[in-house]
Design a protein around this motif. Structure first.
Motif, short mmCIF file in Angstrom:
data_model
loop_
_atom_site.label_atom_id
_atom_site.label_comp_id
_atom_site.label_asym_id
_atom_site.label_seq_id
_atom_site.Cartn_x
_atom_site.Cartn_y
_atom_site.Cartn_z
N UNK A 198 -0.71 16.81 -1.09
CA UNK A 198 -0.16 16.06 0.03
C UNK A 198 -0.89 14.74 0.18
N UNK A 199 -0.23 13.80 0.86
CA UNK A 199 -0.90 12.55 1.21
C UNK A 199 -2.00 12.80 2.23
N UNK A 200 -2.92 11.84 2.34
CA UNK A 200 -3.93 11.92 3.38
C UNK A 200 -3.31 11.64 4.75
N UNK A 201 -4.03 12.00 5.77
CA UNK A 201 -3.56 11.78 7.15
C UNK A 201 -4.00 10.39 7.61
N UNK A 202 -3.10 9.68 8.26
CA UNK A 202 -3.40 8.32 8.71
C UNK A 202 -4.07 8.33 10.08
N UNK A 203 -4.98 7.37 10.28
CA UNK A 203 -5.73 7.21 11.54
C UNK A 203 -6.09 8.57 12.14
N UNK A 254 -4.70 2.85 2.51
CA UNK A 254 -4.88 4.13 1.83
C UNK A 254 -4.90 3.96 0.33
N UNK A 255 -5.82 4.63 -0.35
CA UNK A 255 -5.92 4.51 -1.79
C UNK A 255 -4.67 4.99 -2.50
N UNK A 256 -4.23 4.24 -3.51
CA UNK A 256 -3.04 4.62 -4.28
C UNK A 256 -3.34 5.85 -5.13
N UNK A 257 -2.31 6.62 -5.40
CA UNK A 257 -2.47 7.81 -6.23
C UNK A 257 -1.17 8.59 -6.29
N UNK A 258 -1.18 9.67 -7.04
CA UNK A 258 -0.02 10.56 -7.00
C UNK A 258 0.21 11.00 -5.56
N UNK A 259 -0.91 11.17 -4.84
CA UNK A 259 -0.87 11.40 -3.40
C UNK A 259 -1.69 10.30 -2.74
N UNK A 260 -1.08 9.60 -1.82
CA UNK A 260 -1.69 8.43 -1.20
C UNK A 260 -2.75 8.82 -0.17
N UNK A 261 -3.82 8.03 -0.12
CA UNK A 261 -4.83 8.22 0.91
C UNK A 261 -4.29 7.86 2.28
N UNK A 262 -4.88 8.43 3.31
CA UNK A 262 -4.45 8.14 4.67
C UNK A 262 -4.67 6.68 5.04
N UNK A 263 -3.73 6.11 5.78
CA UNK A 263 -3.79 4.71 6.19
C UNK A 263 -4.69 4.56 7.41
N UNK A 305 -7.25 7.99 -2.69
CA UNK A 305 -6.05 8.59 -3.26
C UNK A 305 -6.38 9.75 -4.19
N UNK A 306 -5.38 10.57 -4.50
CA UNK A 306 -5.57 11.72 -5.38
C UNK A 306 -4.57 11.65 -6.53
N UNK A 364 -3.36 10.10 -10.56
CA UNK A 364 -2.98 8.77 -11.04
C UNK A 364 -1.83 8.17 -10.25
N UNK A 365 -1.96 6.91 -9.90
CA UNK A 365 -0.92 6.24 -9.11
C UNK A 365 0.41 6.19 -9.87
N UNK A 366 0.35 6.18 -11.20
CA UNK A 366 1.58 6.12 -11.99
C UNK A 366 2.43 7.37 -11.82
N UNK A 367 1.83 8.45 -11.33
CA UNK A 367 2.57 9.69 -11.14
C UNK A 367 3.14 9.84 -9.73
N UNK A 368 3.04 8.81 -8.95
CA UNK A 368 3.59 8.85 -7.59
C UNK A 368 5.12 8.93 -7.65
N UNK A 369 5.69 9.81 -6.85
CA UNK A 369 7.14 9.94 -6.76
C UNK A 369 7.74 8.61 -6.30
N UNK A 370 8.65 8.02 -7.06
CA UNK A 370 9.23 6.72 -6.68
C UNK A 370 9.87 6.73 -5.29
N UNK A 371 10.46 7.86 -4.91
CA UNK A 371 11.06 7.93 -3.58
C UNK A 371 10.00 7.85 -2.49
N UNK A 372 8.83 8.45 -2.74
CA UNK A 372 7.73 8.34 -1.77
C UNK A 372 7.22 6.91 -1.71
N UNK A 373 7.14 6.27 -2.86
CA UNK A 373 6.71 4.86 -2.88
C UNK A 373 7.65 4.00 -2.05
N UNK A 374 8.95 4.19 -2.27
CA UNK A 374 9.93 3.38 -1.54
C UNK A 374 9.84 3.65 -0.04
N UNK A 375 9.63 4.90 0.33
CA UNK A 375 9.52 5.22 1.75
C UNK A 375 8.28 4.59 2.36
#
Length: 541
Positions: free
Chosen positions: A390-395, A428-437, A514-515, A517-528
């Motif tokens: 999962x992504x990190x939690x923001x604030x 938030x750090x980029x990754x397959x799962x993004x770090x919290x903002x 982040x957790x 590789x950023x290249x493995x991030x789901x494109x739909x999650x990136x767009x969101x």
């Protein structure tokens, strides 16, 4: 079977009792950091001073230090020397929860003249004198008034002398007195509910229930530790520090159902107040370990016992009296991530990335020479590290769990105005799962006069939260001071920040790592993320 069900019901009831105790404190506390941010804890103990249950509401730093603190009280005031209506208090950093701002209040519970339990609670009080909430002091003597183990009440009669000392040394005497009395009230509520429980279940005391809780918890904790492979793992973390960078070094050794953390090699104690007393070091070290090893095991004296923490006296994780310790969470709240670094070697791929860690406490004030005086506190929250799935939690404050203080509360208590309090895109750090903002906070004064803000807890400005499993680091923190004409300067110290007349203070909190590789991030999650304004396109790789 029926007896087992009955015992479980009583255990759950005990947890509801301490949660009501904590909610009472939350609703009656005078200081905004306790009332709004939940910087508090509550718990119930047996007659030997062993913590049986803690409230869900509260922070690990408070709860786990109180697990030991009650024993110090009972050595000074044995239960057989206390009477119904007696209440005890201290804010000793080494025998309480790590700094002078936290008062611990302990109330023995009697059924007739027989002691049956002990309730304890603590919360952060906004001011205890001295230099205030700053890391600038050279010793604990400069940091405020220290109340040793004393009786706050005798047979139900308040010791007004103790309260008078606290009020005379505080810039916020009404809040200081009110918070302490709120602690007394919360314990009283817990005591009443416990006595009701004894009557309802036909019990004379909770000794049998206590033994069941502690036995079951010890067994579950040791079984969880035993499931780890035997081994030794080492991790290091570099922090900004005060006078110079701080190196935290931990070696984790596990054999059978016992686990030892050794901080040998960590930096020596700082000359300024970022040191973490051993009680606070223990609290957050064990919390970090339990998060990954035994998250479902109830937190009490027995489940904490299998975890041993060692530190060199005189180090930054075991400063000796009278070292300054006001901003002890700068170090202490980073320790769970250090524990994660050790456990990653045993649990490869199952450990979150690093978080922003220690919260940024914005302690803001002004004296009469500058204009309308005030002394208030706000809280800045960074992002948590991304998780393996999962992504990190923001604030979000990890590991402390405290919340933010609504800007309306701080603005009502002072002439300050919050011009911005918003997500910080791309932090938030980029990754397959993004770090919290993280968040950006910008503050000025409505009346245009100058004010001060302590930077004691502002870390990760030079050393960002690291990613895990090829994930990127979060962004580091940044502090800027704007003059009345809009000219910005970067503030790098942990001292007191002077915000000039007509100027503003802007803080950008650190983001989580982040957790993957950023290249493995789901494109739909990136767009969101882009659509929601959480990232900017050039931060995706």
């Amino acid at each position: 079977m029926l007896q087992a069900i009955r015992t479980q019901v009583m255990w759950n009831r005990l947890i509801s009792v301490v949660e009501e105790q904590a909610q009472t404190l939350l609703r009656t506390a005078f200081g905004s950091v306790a009332r709004e941010a939940g910087d508090l804890s509550a718990g119930v103990y047996d007659t030997q001073g062993r913590m049986l249950a803690q409230a869900v509401t509260g922070t690990p730093g408070h709860v786990n230090t109180m697990a030991v603190a009650v024993g110090h009280f009972l050595r000074r005031y044995p239960l057989d020397k206390l009477s119904p209506g007696d209440v005890l208090v201290t804010n000793d950093p080494w025998l309480g929860t790590g700094h002078l701002f936290d008062f611990v209040v302990v109330t023995p519970v009697f059924r007739g003249n027989k002691p049956v339990a002990v309730f304890a609670s603590t919360c952060h009080t906004i001011d205890v004198g001295g230099r205030g909430f700053t890391a600038d002091a050279a010793s604990v003597y400069e940091e405020g008034v220290c109340i040793p183990h004393l009786k706050l009440a005798r047979a139900g009669v308040l010791n007004e002398d103790v309260l008078a000392i606290v009020q005379a040394n505080s810039r916020n005497p009404v809040e200081a007195r009110g918070d302490i009395l709120s602690l007394v009230s919360s314990n009283e509520v817990g005591a009443r509910r416990l006595l009701d429980m004894l009557v309802e279940f036909g019990l004379q005391d909770i000794a049998g229930l206590a033994e069941h809780i502690l036995t079951q918890s010890a067994r579950a904790a040791r079984e969880a530790i035993a499931r780890l492979p035997d081994g030794e793992w080492r991790a290091e973390m570099r922090l900004d520090g005060y006078e110079q960078p701080v190196n935290l070094v931990a070696t984790l050794r596990k054999k059978g159902d016992h686990l030892v953390v050794d901080y040998a090699g960590s930096s020596r104690a700082s000359a300024r107040g970022i040191n973490s007393p051993k009680c606070y070091t223990d609290a957050y070290s064990v919390f970090g370990l339990k998060c990954l090893i035994a998250p479902d095991v109830p937190n009490n004296a027995a489940s904490l016992a299998p975890f041993e923490v060692r530190a060199e006296p005189g180090s930054i994780v075991d400063p000796q009296r009278p070292s300054p310790v006001t901003a002890r969470h700068v170090i202490g709240q980073m320790l769970p991530d250090l524990m994660f670094g050790c456990l990653e070697q045993a649990l490869e791929g199952r450990v979150p990335a690093e978080s922003a860690g220690s919260i940024w406490v914005l302690a803001m004030s002004r004296d009469r020479q500058q204009g309308q005086p005030f002394n208030v506190m706000s809280v800045g929250l960074g992002g948590t590290g991304a998780r393996p799935t999962k992504d990190g939690l923001s604030t979000t404050a990890f590991p402390s769990g405290v919340g933010g203080i609504p800007v309306e509360v701080t603005e009502a208590q002072s002439p300050l105005v919050f011009w911005h309090k918003e997500y910080l895109p791309g932090s938030g750090g980029a990754g397959q799962w993004r770090g919290g903002v993280a968040q950006r906070i910008e503050i000025g004064a409505r009346d245009g006069a100058a004010f001060e803000c302590s930077a004691a807890t502002f870390d990760r400005r030079d050393n960002a939260a690291r990613g895990r499993s090829s994930g990127n680091a979060g962004t580091p923190g940044l502090v800027q001071v704007f003059s009345a004409d809009g000219e910005a300067s970067v503030y790098t110290s942990k001292g007191s920040i002077h915000v000039p007349a007509g100027g503003r203070l802007r803080v950008d909190l650190p983001g989580g790592g982040g957790f993957g590789p950023a290249a493995q991030r789901d494109p739909q999650r990136q767009a969101r993320d882009v659509r929601d304004g959480l990232v900017v396109p050039d931060s995706l790789s």
